[in-house]
Design a protein around this motif. Structure first.
Motif: not given
Length: 89
Positions: A21-30, A40-49, A51-56
């Motif tokens: 999933l990290a590879q598919r979303s261009s995010l780091s494993l950590p 609950g709801v994942i909070r974090g950097n909007v860009d990272s979120l 990327k994650l939603v797009e990869a899924l």
């Protein structure tokens, strides 16, 4: 918005591990590990979120918000109500 539980379930439906999933979303494993470990709801950097939603989404995952219907009417998994807490079993 996506919850940690939705993220873990989506990954399980795809049959991929956190590293994939990290590879598919261009995010780091950590980053993926922190997201899945959150409450609950994942909070974090909007860009990272994004990327994650797009990869899924590209992998075929539709995130269904609480109280919403699936737009395509396809198969899915949803809790009817929150699971009982460990103390009430």
């Amino acid at each position: 918005m996506i919850t940690a539980a939705q993220l873990r379930a989506a990954r399980a439906l795809l049959g991929i591990d956190q590293r994939e999933l990290a590879q598919r979303s261009s995010l780091s494993l950590p980053t993926i590990q922190r997201m899945e470990a959150s409450e609950g709801v994942i909070r974090g950097n909007v860009d990272s979120l994004m990327k994650l939603v797009e990869a899924l989404s590209l992998a075929g995952i539709e995130l269904i918000a609480e109280g919403s219907a699936s737009s395509a009417g396809g198969r899915g998994v949803r809790l009817k109500s929150p699971p009982p807490s460990a103390g009430s079993r």
